[in-house]
Design an enzyme around this catalytic site. Structure first.
Site, mmCIF file in Angstrom:
data_model
loop_
_atom_site.group_PDB
_atom_site.id
_atom_site.type_symbol
_atom_site.label_atom_id
_atom_site.label_comp_id
_atom_site.label_asym_id
_atom_site.label_seq_id
_atom_site.Cartn_x
_atom_site.Cartn_y
_atom_site.Cartn_z
ATOM 1 N N VAL A 105 40.585 40.726 38.990
ATOM 2 C CA VAL A 105 39.218 40.592 39.489
ATOM 3 C C VAL A 105 38.176 41.004 38.458
ATOM 4 C CG1 VAL A 105 39.923 40.891 41.881
ATOM 5 C CG2 VAL A 105 39.207 42.886 40.563
ATOM 6 N N ASN A 159 31.799 41.344 39.977
ATOM 7 C CA ASN A 159 32.235 39.972 40.238
ATOM 8 C C ASN A 159 32.342 39.689 41.735
ATOM 9 O OD1 ASN A 159 32.404 39.355 37.526
ATOM 10 N ND2 ASN A 159 34.586 39.817 37.363
ATOM 11 N N TYR A 219 38.518 57.372 36.771
ATOM 12 C CA TYR A 219 38.678 56.951 38.170
ATOM 13 C C TYR A 219 37.473 57.379 39.008
ATOM 14 C CZ TYR A 219 40.930 56.309 42.740
ATOM 15 O OH TYR A 219 41.238 55.914 44.025
#
Length: 324
Positions: A58, A100, A146
């Site tokens: 992705v 996206n 993260y």
């Protein structure tokens, strides 16, 4: 038939979401680049007419033909072992991947739910953690790849909501466990159970007094589903508020598995949070949600799942290609 795109669909949580949306009568498009996911988690869905799988990253351009009603963005490494091995990919999926998918949501006029995490709170100075707490995070520490990816994810999602008017939902997930977890991913439940079943001593990092709150997968999926279908656009904690220390939890696993191992202690990793306990007041009030599965009940299910693995799977010798 409503159509939903689920990213990270071959992962632990993503695969259970695929099951839930199939059960609810949706057409499910499952997307995963398989860098940490496993097709075994969703192979039972492949024969279904209302299920399709796309092997795709992705972080690269996404094209979904036709209409799309919902997007659930769960593509991301979720364990310390994974995101410390692939820090750049972790940042990219949180930033570029989210960008996206927000673009797809805008194009399709689809509602999007993004998977944030309790890691946005860092090593919290407020306990339990409410959604209004801004966190105590090191952007330059090893876990920052993260933590900050998720914090950016929340920021850009809210920017798209405010500027473009798209329907957004943000779930902050606390420690979740259940069948299909990987034994080698570094998370507490599979790590302890794998060690117990292999006859190894259980490894606790630090003095064992740090706390976690564990939510069973079915409860987590129910909370996520209710949040998606709600009209609330800001972050909501979904987790089990029943807190335990890691040391106590290790003893609980030893008792459950009937093994005779002892607990050994090793140094605490950098920036490892000392407390994790969600305040779920918002989830109760907005969604009518709270966990239903007790820890003892959930752990018994997971233990039976891990016991069913072959000796080769239990040893978990798999090596993943993190070079891409």
């Amino acid at each position: 038939m409503k159509k939903v795109l689920i990213t990270g669909a071959a992962g632990f949580l993503g695969s259970h979401l695929c099951d839930r949306f199939i059960k609810e009568g949706f057409y499910v498009i499952a997307m995963d680049n398989l860098i940490t996911g496993d097709l075994k988690n969703i192979e039972h869905l492949f024969p279904l007419e209302n299920f399709e799988f796309q092997h795709h990253d992705v972080s690269k351009f996404i094209h979904i033909p036709g209409k799309l009603d919902y997007i659930l963005h769960f593509a991301s490494p979720a364990s310390p072992i994974d995101y410390l091995k692939i820090p750049i990919q972790t940042l990219k999926v949180g930033a570029l991947g989210t960008h996206n998918l927000l673009g797809v949501a805008k194009e399709k006029n689809a509602r999007i739910l993004v998977a944030s995490t309790s890691e946005v709170y860092g090593d919290p100075l407020v306990h339990p953690q409410t959604e209004e707490y801004y966190g105590n995070v090191s952007p330059v520490g090893p876990r920052g790849v993260y933590d900050e990816a998720k914090r950016f994810m929340e920021s850009i999602t809210m920017a798209y909501h405010r500027f473009h008017g798209i329907e957004t939902r943000i779930v902050r997930i606390f420690n979740t466990y259940g069948p299909r977890m990987r034994l080698n991913d570094g998370r507490v439940v599979p790590a302890f159970m794998g060690q117990a079943l292999r006859g190894e001593d259980l490894t606790v990092f630090g003095d064992g007094k740090q706390t976690r709150s564990f939510c069973y997968i079915d409860d987590q999926v129910e909370g996520i589903y209710r949040l998606l279908m709600s009209d609330y656009s800001y972050p909501v904690n979904i987790g089990n508020p029943h807190e335990t220390t890691i040391g106590e939890f290790a003893e609980e696993i030893i008792k459950l598995t009937g093994t005779e191992q002892k607990v050994i202690y090793k140094p605490l990793p950098t920036d490892d949070p000392m407390q994790r306990q969600p305040d779920i007041t918002k989830a109760k009030e907005l969604l009518g949600w709270e966990p239903q599965v007790s820890r003892s009940e959930g752990l018994k299910i997971v233990f039976d799942y891990f016991k069913s693995l072959t000796p080769e799977e239990l040893q978990d010798k798999e090596h993943r290609d993190f070079s891409k």
